[in-house]
Enzyme design. Structure first.
Site, PDB file in Angstrom:
ATOM      1  N   TYR A 130       0.410  -1.275   0.156  1.00  0.00           N
ATOM      2  CA  TYR A 130       0.150   0.190  -0.094  1.00  0.00           C
ATOM      3  C   TYR A 130       0.792   0.964   0.395  1.00  0.00           C
ATOM      4  O   TYR A 130       0.938   1.367   1.279  1.00  0.00           O
ATOM      5  CB  TYR A 130      -1.234   0.067   1.387  1.00  0.00           C
ATOM      6  CG  TYR A 130      -1.761  -0.583   1.407  1.00  0.00           C
ATOM      7  CD1 TYR A 130      -2.394  -1.610   0.406  1.00  0.00           C
ATOM      8  CD2 TYR A 130      -2.545  -1.171   2.246  1.00  0.00           C
ATOM      9  CE1 TYR A 130      -3.547  -2.830   0.264  1.00  0.00           C
ATOM     10  CE2 TYR A 130      -3.827  -2.164   2.567  1.00  0.00           C
ATOM     11  CZ  TYR A 130      -3.917  -2.993   1.402  1.00  0.00           C
ATOM     12  OH  TYR A 130      -4.695  -3.755   1.114  1.00  0.00           O
ATOM     13  N   HIS A 159      -2.310 -11.889   1.895  1.00  0.00           N
ATOM     14  CA  HIS A 159      -2.762 -10.865   1.007  1.00  0.00           C
ATOM     15  C   HIS A 159      -2.940 -11.403  -0.354  1.00  0.00           C
ATOM     16  O   HIS A 159      -2.285 -11.486  -1.249  1.00  0.00           O
ATOM     17  CB  HIS A 159      -2.157  -9.303   1.125  1.00  0.00           C
ATOM     18  CG  HIS A 159      -2.923  -8.074   0.236  1.00  0.00           C
ATOM     19  ND1 HIS A 159      -4.823  -8.153   1.056  1.00  0.00           N
ATOM     20  CD2 HIS A 159      -2.687  -7.134  -0.717  1.00  0.00           C
ATOM     21  CE1 HIS A 159      -4.490  -6.715   1.002  1.00  0.00           C
ATOM     22  NE2 HIS A 159      -4.157  -6.536  -0.044  1.00  0.00           N
TER      23      HIS A 159
END
Length: 188
Positions: free
Chosen positions: A59, A121
């Site tokens: 991110y 993830h």
């Protein structure tokens, strides 16, 4: 202002706010006006009783921003989740060394000794078994070393609109948390 409701996070026993702060790719950058905006956002979340913070190594600069902004908060006052991305561009799993490097980097950037939850993830159904087979022993080792307290898994709605990976993960019963894609693109 009414008090934020809480719930238990998966099988962790951790009490978390029913709303969390997702510090995703749009959380900001370390330069310009983004850092003060991120600070206001985080302070407002805490003010309203949000104690669950979710980020990921992919991110952008989110982990580093959080590391700076959480520096003055008592570590036990919030639940911090981060994620690592388990596959390469070709769909094969990243190496165990790369997983360790990702976790160590997250801890450094987040300026913390441990994560409350480390999540694998965006696992795709076709790579689930290979990822678990290659990473599970290392993840247990990292957990034993105190790098994270609980293990979670997240799915990817883009490549798994019917939640096939989550069905595999539930059968394996290896995870303490599961982040299921539930949004406008996938309301079921």
């Amino acid at each position: 202002m009414s008090e934020m409701r809480t719930t238990t996070l998966g099988r962790t026993g951790l009490k978390v706010s029913v709303l969390g702060l997702g510090a995703g790719t749009r959380f900001g950058k370390l330069t310009g006006r983004d850092l003060p905006k991120a600070r206001r956002l985080l302070d407002t979340a805490f003010e309203y009783g949000i104690n669950l913070i979710d980020t990921a190594s992919i991110y952008n600069q989110s982990e580093e921003i959080l590391g700076r902004l959480l520096n003055n908060k008592r570590r036990e006052s919030y639940v911090l989740n981060s994620k690592y991305f388990p596959i390469k561009q070709d769909g094969s799993p990243v190496s165990a060394d790369q997983v360790r490097q990702s976790v160590e980097s997250s801890l450094t950037l987040l300026n913390t000794d441990y994560l409350d939850v480390l999540q694998i993830h965006g696992v795709r159904p076709e790579s689930y078994r290979a990822v678990v087979d290659l990473h599970h022993d290392l993840l247990k080792q990292l957990q034993a070393e105190g790098k994270f307290r609980f293990l979670g898994v997240t799915e990817t709605i883009r490549f798994d609109p019917h939640h096939q990976m989550m069905s595999l993960a539930l059968k394996d019963d290896l995870f303490d948390t599961a982040m299921i894609a539930y949004n406008l693109l996938s309301p079921d």
